[in-house]
Every structure is written in structure tokens, then in C-alpha cells.
Design an enzyme around this catalytic site. Structure first.
Site, short mmCIF file in Angstrom:
data_model
loop_
_atom_site.label_atom_id
_atom_site.label_comp_id
_atom_site.label_asym_id
_atom_site.label_seq_id
_atom_site.Cartn_x
_atom_site.Cartn_y
_atom_site.Cartn_z
N ASN A 67 160.62 65.68 16.62
CA ASN A 67 161.60 64.60 16.73
C ASN A 67 161.29 63.40 15.84
OD1 ASN A 67 161.50 65.64 20.03
ND2 ASN A 67 163.36 65.79 18.82
N ARG A 115 171.31 63.83 22.45
CA ARG A 115 170.29 62.93 21.87
C ARG A 115 170.69 62.33 20.52
NH1 ARG A 115 165.27 63.17 23.99
NH2 ARG A 115 165.31 63.78 26.16
N HIS A 171 168.40 69.62 22.86
CA HIS A 171 168.16 69.50 21.42
C HIS A 171 168.57 70.81 20.75
CE1 HIS A 171 164.85 66.18 21.73
NE2 HIS A 171 165.88 65.68 21.10
N ALA A 216 157.58 68.85 30.26
CA ALA A 216 158.21 67.70 29.58
C ALA A 216 159.48 68.13 28.85
CB ALA A 216 157.24 67.07 28.60
N CYS A 234 159.01 72.27 19.24
CA CYS A 234 158.99 70.81 19.48
C CYS A 234 157.65 70.20 19.14
CB CYS A 234 159.27 70.48 20.94
SG CYS A 234 160.70 71.23 21.66
#
Ligand code: ARG
Length: 264
Positions: free
Chosen positions: A63, A129, A158, A246, A252
Site C-alpha cells: 500500500n 480504499r 483491495h 489484520a 500485501c
């Protein structure tokens, strides 16, 4: 990648995160080391970002932004909890000589978590997002053609939870995460999709990292493994269970730096 010293579930910004669930930090560390070792064994050179106390999600480097050669477009996070990561990401790229190009305006974009290169385009997710208005700016900044896909399933918040490019023709896909138009966009783009069923999608099978011909996955149902092997890929499954708490998995936890986007 960013070591998980300060990883944890300290707030709730997606439907997988529950602050009352304990993270076993030793286990997280060994899971993260296992992933790093596996990627390295496949030939990836790994660079590290220093962890920062109080930024438990910094470990999810996907991210951090969009990388395009030596250009870096920093993320603009939806949630204040993650907005504090940005100066650390920018400092990392700045120190290594990248050109830092900020998105204009105030709309959100969560980096490579929501934008993946495929067949000459930058497939980009939006709604949960990232805001769709950033896609034009992203295309202007990178000069890459952007295709937009709306993410409609809150648990697949995502794009990288729904899409994993394998090569120029193939990708692992979870259409469950997209609206009808998004499904059509991907259908037109990917000649040979490997479609995940709902269970595999929610087990984050699409959140995989491809290094050479090896696919590093958080889980892999037999049918998916058979198809990947028939296509000539090797599959390595990594237990990243602490990070699933999470709402993140293998991909990720990484940000690809060897990305060169096509130009229009
Ligand atoms: N807890 C993080 C968040 O909600 C997880 C990020 C997952 N990253 C990804 N690229 N899918 O922002």
C-alpha cells in the site's frame, strides 16, 4: 518488505480486524521470515523498510504507493491510522533517488494494493480504499493506460485480494469482488483466467506473489494448485495466519520494485 517488529491489530479499518484478537508476534515474525526466505529462494532480491512503533500496518508495503521504474507515486490512505505511514514511505524512496510524484487533490489511493499492471494496462480498484477520481491522475502521472474496476465486496477491500497477474495472458481472479462491469473489464483483459470460488477468494488465494515461475500463496486449494502446475508454475504455500488477522496476506506484505509500466 518491512519487518513486523511493530505489527499488531491496534485498530479496526477492515472487516477482518478485531482488536480483541491477540497477535502472536513471535509467530508473526517467523511467518514473515518464512515468506521472505521463500521469495529470496525463488530469486527475489529483498529490500527493507525500517519498522516504526505505532504503525502496525507499515508491514503491508503493497500500500506504500505505485512504483514505475524510478518514479514513485505515494499512497494517500483512506484512514488516518495509516496516513501516518506516508512520510516513512516517501523518505525511503526519496533516499534511493526515486522521483516522487504526488497525486493531485485529496482523494484516496492505496498504492499497489489497488493497482496492478497487467498486459500493458494498470488494472485499478476503487470504492473501498481508493477513489475512482484518482485513476485519471494516475494515468496522467505514469502515462499508463488505467482500467477501473469497482470493488463491491467489503471483505475483499483491495484489488490485490481479487486479482493476481501471473503472466501476460493469465491471472488468478476472484470476480466475487467486482461489479458486473468490472467483471467485463477483466474478462476483456485476461484471456486465461484462473477463477477462484468464494472460499478460495476469502482465503486470500489471489493475494499471492509471483517470482519467476513460482507462485507464493497464503493458501491453495488442490484444484487451483493443479491448474497452476499444469500452466508450468510451482506453488509454495506460506502460513501467514497472524497477518490474516489484520486482513492481509503474502502480496500485501510486499511491494514490487521491478515494475515498468507501459506508456500510452
Ligand atoms: N490492515 C491493513 C489495512 O486494512 C491491511 C492491508 C492489506 N493490504 C493489501 N494490499 N491488501 O489497511
Amino acid at each position: 518488505m518491512c519487518t513486523p517488529e511493530h505489527f499488531g491489530v491496534l485498530y479496526e479499518i477492515n472487516s477482518w480486524m478485531h482488536t480483541e484478537v491477540r497477535v502472536d508476534l513471535d509467530l508473526a515474525r517467523s511467518q514473515w521470515e518464512g515468506l521472505r526466505a521463500g521469495l529470496a529462494a525463488s530469486g527475489a532480491a529483498i529490500e527493507l523498510l525500517d519498522p516504526v512503533e505505532g504503525l502496525p500496518d507499515l508491514v503491508f508495503t503493497a500500500n506504500a504507493g505505485i512504483v514505475n521504474g524510478m518514479q514513485y507515486v505515494p499512497a494517500r490512505f483512506r484512514h488516518p491510522e495509516r496516513q501516518r505511514e506516508v512520510p516513512y514511505d516517501v523518505a525511503w524512496f526519496d533516499a534511493r533517488g526515486y522521483t516522487v510524484d504526488e497525486l493531485p487533490g485529496v482523494a484516496s489511493h492505496e498504492g499497489a494494493g489497488d493497482a496492478l499492471p497487467f498486459a500493458g494496462t494498470l488494472l485499478s480498484g476503487y470504492r473501498s480504499r481508493s477513489d475512482v477520481v484518482t485513476h485519471g491522475a494516475l494515468s496522467t502521472l505514469t502515462r499508463a493506460p488505467v482500467r477501473s474496476v469497482e470493488l463491491v465486496e467489503p471483505r475483499l477491500y483491495h484489488l490485490d485480494l481479487t486479482f493476481c497477474p501471473l503472466d501476460e495472458r493469465r491471472a488468478i481472479i476472484a470476480p466475487l469482488g467486482w461489479d458486473r462491469y468490472g467483471c467485463k473489464v477483466v474478462e476483456a483483459l485476461v484471456p486465461e483466467p484462473l477463477v477462484l470460488d468464494d472460499d478460495a477468494a476469502f482465503a486470500f488465494c489471489a493475494n499471492s506473489v509471483v517470482v519467476g515461475s513460482t507462485v507464493h500463496m497464503p493458501s491453495c486449494p488442490p484444484a487451483v494448485g493443479r491448474r497452476l502446475e499444469a500452466w508450468g508454475f510451482d506453488v509454495v504455500v506460506h502460513d501467514v495466519g497472524e497477518f490474516l488477522k489484520a486482513g492481509g496476506a503474502c502480496r500485501c506484505l510486499t511491494l514490487a520494485l521491478d515494475v515498468e509500466l507501459h506508456r500510452t
